[in-house]
Design a protein around this motif. Structure first.
Motif, PDB file in Angstrom:
ATOM      1  N   GLY A  41      79.293  45.412  61.267  1.00 24.89           N
ATOM      2  CA  GLY A  41      80.748  45.395  61.432  1.00 24.89           C
ATOM      3  C   GLY A  41      81.160  46.267  62.596  1.00 24.89           C
ATOM      4  O   GLY A  41      80.366  46.552  63.481  1.00 24.89           O
ATOM      5  N   HIS A  42      82.375  46.740  62.540  1.00 27.61           N
ATOM      6  CA  HIS A  42      82.926  47.501  63.669  1.00 27.61           C
ATOM      7  C   HIS A  42      83.391  48.908  63.298  1.00 27.61           C
ATOM      8  O   HIS A  42      83.881  49.626  64.139  1.00 27.61           O
ATOM      9  N   ARG A  43      83.229  49.295  62.055  1.00 30.29           N
ATOM     10  CA  ARG A  43      83.685  50.629  61.661  1.00 30.29           C
ATOM     11  C   ARG A  43      82.639  51.684  62.007  1.00 30.29           C
ATOM     12  O   ARG A  43      81.453  51.507  61.766  1.00 30.29           O
ATOM     13  N   ARG A  44      83.119  52.780  62.578  1.00 24.24           N
ATOM     14  CA  ARG A  44      82.240  53.897  62.942  1.00 24.24           C
ATOM     15  C   ARG A  44      83.047  55.184  62.811  1.00 24.24           C
ATOM     16  O   ARG A  44      84.082  55.341  63.456  1.00 24.24           O
ATOM     17  N   MET A  45      82.563  56.087  61.988  1.00 19.86           N
ATOM     18  CA  MET A  45      83.202  57.380  61.810  1.00 19.86           C
ATOM     19  C   MET A  45      82.252  58.438  62.344  1.00 19.86           C
ATOM     20  O   MET A  45      81.224  58.723  61.744  1.00 19.86           O
ATOM     21  N   GLU A  46      82.588  58.980  63.506  1.00 15.06           N
ATOM     22  CA  GLU A  46      81.758  59.988  64.167  1.00 15.06           C
ATOM     23  C   GLU A  46      82.017  61.358  63.553  1.00 15.06           C
ATOM     24  O   GLU A  46      83.164  61.776  63.430  1.00 15.06           O
ATOM     25  N   GLY A  47      80.950  62.055  63.202  1.00 11.44           N
ATOM     26  CA  GLY A  47      81.083  63.412  62.693  1.00 11.44           C
ATOM     27  C   GLY A  47      81.661  64.328  63.756  1.00 11.44           C
ATOM     28  O   GLY A  47      81.374  64.180  64.940  1.00 11.44           O
ATOM     29  N   ILE A  87      85.667  63.871  60.429  1.00  9.04           N
ATOM     30  CA  ILE A  87      85.698  62.914  61.532  1.00  9.04           C
ATOM     31  C   ILE A  87      86.991  63.067  62.310  1.00  9.04           C
ATOM     32  O   ILE A  87      88.009  63.497  61.776  1.00  9.04           O
ATOM     33  N   ALA A  88      86.929  62.718  63.556  1.00  6.78           N
ATOM     34  CA  ALA A  88      88.118  62.672  64.401  1.00  6.78           C
ATOM     35  C   ALA A  88      88.426  61.204  64.663  1.00  6.78           C
ATOM     36  O   ALA A  88      87.511  60.406  64.859  1.00  6.78           O
ATOM     37  N   PHE A  89      89.703  60.833  64.630  1.00  7.21           N
ATOM     38  CA  PHE A  89      90.055  59.447  64.912  1.00  7.21           C
ATOM     39  C   PHE A  89      91.444  59.374  65.517  1.00  7.21           C
ATOM     40  O   PHE A  89      92.256  60.279  65.380  1.00  7.21           O
ATOM     41  N   ASP A  90      91.689  58.287  66.190  1.00  7.79           N
ATOM     42  CA  ASP A  90      92.973  58.015  66.833  1.00  7.79           C
ATOM     43  C   ASP A  90      93.875  57.305  65.829  1.00  7.79           C
ATOM     44  O   ASP A  90      93.515  56.236  65.319  1.00  7.79           O
ATOM     45  N   SER A 108      96.351  55.540  66.214  1.00  8.65           N
ATOM     46  CA  SER A 108      96.806  54.212  66.628  1.00  8.65           C
ATOM     47  C   SER A 108      95.682  53.177  66.591  1.00  8.65           C
ATOM     48  O   SER A 108      95.917  51.995  66.836  1.00  8.65           O
ATOM     49  N   ASP A 109      94.463  53.604  66.281  1.00 11.15           N
ATOM     50  CA  ASP A 109      93.327  52.688  66.187  1.00 11.15           C
ATOM     51  C   ASP A 109      93.555  51.722  65.017  1.00 11.15           C
ATOM     52  O   ASP A 109      94.075  52.121  63.978  1.00 11.15           O
ATOM     53  N   PRO A 110      93.169  50.466  65.147  1.00 11.77           N
ATOM     54  CA  PRO A 110      93.337  49.513  64.045  1.00 11.77           C
ATOM     55  C   PRO A 110      92.625  49.938  62.756  1.00 11.77           C
ATOM     56  O   PRO A 110      93.017  49.518  61.672  1.00 11.77           O
ATOM     57  N   GLU A 111      91.603  50.775  62.863  1.00  8.36           N
ATOM     58  CA  GLU A 111      90.872  51.252  61.682  1.00  8.36           C
ATOM     59  C   GLU A 111      91.383  52.589  61.156  1.00  8.36           C
ATOM     60  O   GLU A 111      90.765  53.184  60.270  1.00  8.36           O
ATOM     61  N   ALA A 112      92.490  53.085  61.671  1.00 10.88           N
ATOM     62  CA  ALA A 112      93.001  54.396  61.268  1.00 10.88           C
ATOM     63  C   ALA A 112      93.282  54.473  59.772  1.00 10.88           C
ATOM     64  O   ALA A 112      93.012  55.495  59.142  1.00 10.88           O
ATOM     65  N   ASP A 113      93.820  53.414  59.174  1.00 12.87           N
ATOM     66  CA  ASP A 113      94.079  53.435  57.726  1.00 12.87           C
ATOM     67  C   ASP A 113      92.774  53.563  56.939  1.00 12.87           C
ATOM     68  O   ASP A 113      92.713  54.277  55.943  1.00 12.87           O
ATOM     69  N   PHE A 114      91.734  52.867  57.388  1.00 20.23           N
ATOM     70  CA  PHE A 114      90.426  52.989  56.743  1.00 20.23           C
ATOM     71  C   PHE A 114      89.919  54.420  56.863  1.00 20.23           C
ATOM     72  O   PHE A 114      89.435  55.006  55.887  1.00 20.23           O
ATOM     73  N   ASP A 115      90.030  55.002  58.060  1.00 17.94           N
ATOM     74  CA  ASP A 115      89.568  56.377  58.276  1.00 17.94           C
ATOM     75  C   ASP A 115      90.313  57.356  57.380  1.00 17.94           C
ATOM     76  O   ASP A 115      89.711  58.251  56.782  1.00 17.94           O
ATOM     77  N   ARG A 116      91.619  57.202  57.263  1.00 22.93           N
ATOM     78  CA  ARG A 116      92.410  58.084  56.390  1.00 22.93           C
ATOM     79  C   ARG A 116      91.955  57.955  54.935  1.00 22.93           C
ATOM     80  O   ARG A 116      91.798  58.954  54.226  1.00 22.93           O
ATOM     81  N   ALA A 117      91.756  56.724  54.483  1.00 28.31           N
ATOM     82  CA  ALA A 117      91.315  56.497  53.101  1.00 28.31           C
ATOM     83  C   ALA A 117      89.918  57.078  52.876  1.00 28.31           C
ATOM     84  O   ALA A 117      89.650  57.665  51.822  1.00 28.31           O
ATOM     85  N   PHE A 118      89.031  56.935  53.856  1.00 31.13           N
ATOM     86  CA  PHE A 118      87.684  57.502  53.759  1.00 31.13           C
ATOM     87  C   PHE A 118      87.752  59.017  53.570  1.00 31.13           C
ATOM     88  O   PHE A 118      87.071  59.583  52.720  1.00 31.13           O
TER      89      PHE A 118
END
Length: 132
Positions: free
Chosen positions: A48-54, A79-82, A84-94
């Protein structure tokens, strides 16, 4: 060293395992690294396309490693994330869930130790990775 207790997990089951960094040989070694921790963990969805960098804080503190005195940590979620990224909601939930839980799929989990020789963070830099 990075290990987990088994190689397959059910979706949303907490994944557990230690990541350790130790010095080889007699005596002790002083290293400098992030004041938060020496080891970050990244999570990458292979099909897939999800990647959460430590991520590690940029401040520095000394750590002493020696025979029988490794630095050890469990799996972490830093993790650090943007936003505005389309996966930001996933990152927040993670980040919001307790423990490390990943959705169904094939994932690579990588422990990354980033440190410098010596206690003051001014020596040669090293990055070691171990993936499962």
């Amino acid at each position: 060293m990075f290990s987990v207790v088994r190689s397959e997990w059910r979706a949303d089951e907490p994944i557990e395992g230690p990541a350790t960094l130790s010095a080889v040989g007699p005596g002790t070694a002083m290293v400098g690294g992030s004041g938060g921790r020496l080891i970050a963990v990244s999570y990458e969805e292979l099909a897939g396309h999800r990647r959460m960098e430590g991520a590690l804080p940029a401040n520095c503190r000394p750590y002493q490693l020696g025979a029988g005195r490794p630095y050890a940590t469990g799996l972490t979620k830093s993790i650090a994330f943007d936003g505005s990224d389309p996966e930001a909601d996933f990152d927040r939930a993670f980040l919001a869930t307790s423990g490390v839980r990943l959705p169904s799929g094939h994932w690579r989990v990588t422990a990354v130790a980033d440190f410098v020789e010596g206690r003051d963070c001014s020596g040669p830099s090293h990055t070691l990775t171990a993936a499962w």
